[in-house]
Design a protein around this motif. Sequence first.
Motif, PDB file in Angstrom:
ATOM      1  N   PHE A  78      -5.015 -42.552 -27.690  1.00 17.04           N
ATOM      2  CA  PHE A  78      -3.558 -42.706 -27.623  1.00 17.04           C
ATOM      3  C   PHE A  78      -3.028 -41.687 -26.531  1.00 17.04           C
ATOM      4  CE2 PHE A  78      -3.615 -44.750 -31.863  1.00 17.04           C
ATOM      5  CZ  PHE A  78      -3.360 -46.228 -31.125  1.00 17.04           C
ATOM      6  N   ASN A  79      -3.400 -40.268 -26.573  1.00 18.59           N
ATOM      7  CA  ASN A  79      -3.308 -39.556 -25.546  1.00 18.59           C
ATOM      8  C   ASN A  79      -3.916 -39.751 -24.373  1.00 18.59           C
ATOM      9  OD1 ASN A  79      -1.904 -37.744 -27.344  1.00 18.59           O
ATOM     10  ND2 ASN A  79      -3.663 -36.601 -27.984  1.00 18.59           N
ATOM     11  N   LEU A  80      -5.021 -40.337 -24.250  1.00 19.26           N
ATOM     12  CA  LEU A  80      -5.296 -40.838 -22.926  1.00 19.26           C
ATOM     13  C   LEU A  80      -4.637 -41.701 -22.200  1.00 19.26           C
ATOM     14  CD1 LEU A  80      -7.665 -40.490 -20.799  1.00 19.26           C
ATOM     15  CD2 LEU A  80      -9.039 -42.304 -21.973  1.00 19.26           C
ATOM     16  N   ILE A  81      -4.325 -42.796 -22.955  1.00 15.61           N
ATOM     17  CA  ILE A  81      -3.331 -43.936 -22.485  1.00 15.61           C
ATOM     18  C   ILE A  81      -1.985 -43.278 -22.094  1.00 15.61           C
ATOM     19  CG2 ILE A  81      -1.957 -45.724 -23.191  1.00 15.61           C
ATOM     20  CD1 ILE A  81      -4.432 -46.755 -25.345  1.00 15.61           C
ATOM     21  N   SER A  82      -1.489 -42.524 -22.827  1.00 15.06           N
ATOM     22  CA  SER A  82      -0.009 -41.681 -22.443  1.00 15.06           C
ATOM     23  C   SER A  82      -0.190 -41.041 -21.157  1.00 15.06           C
ATOM     24  CB  SER A  82       0.455 -40.959 -23.564  1.00 15.06           C
ATOM     25  OG  SER A  82       0.550 -41.309 -24.821  1.00 15.06           O
ATOM     26  N   LEU A  87       0.636 -40.774 -15.250  1.00 11.29           N
ATOM     27  CA  LEU A  87       0.039 -40.298 -14.040  1.00 11.29           C
ATOM     28  C   LEU A  87       0.522 -41.550 -13.005  1.00 11.29           C
ATOM     29  CD1 LEU A  87      -3.247 -38.621 -14.495  1.00 11.29           C
ATOM     30  CD2 LEU A  87      -1.064 -37.617 -13.886  1.00 11.29           C
ATOM     31  N   ALA A  88       0.485 -42.886 -13.600  1.00 11.74           N
ATOM     32  CA  ALA A  88       0.750 -43.890 -12.874  1.00 11.74           C
ATOM     33  C   ALA A  88       2.221 -44.098 -12.361  1.00 11.74           C
ATOM     34  CB  ALA A  88       0.375 -45.288 -13.742  1.00 11.74           C
TER      35      ALA A  88
END
Length: 90
Positions: A78-82, A87-88
């Motif tokens: 979940f942190n990676l998705i956030s 960044l996007a």
Amino acid sequence: MSESNPSTQSSMQKSSSGIGKLPDFKQSVKLKYVKLGYHHLISHGMYLLLTPVIAITAAQLSTFSLEDFHVLWEHLRFNLISVIQCLANN
């Protein structure tokens, strides 16, 4: 009495000049070996610093159970998705 033995004078000069002086390191230790030692220390310094960190991390991870790894993976996912979303958006 003013005339003293030359060997006595030279021994007194040696003993008085030897007090408080450091040994001549150029003769006792080859400087190329000192330079070589520093080179090895600088070249492999990262390994010397990271080895204890890796050992401590491995010791800590060895106490985890399978469920702990699953919970950790969920939090990291979940942190990676956030992070990717933030960044996007920039």
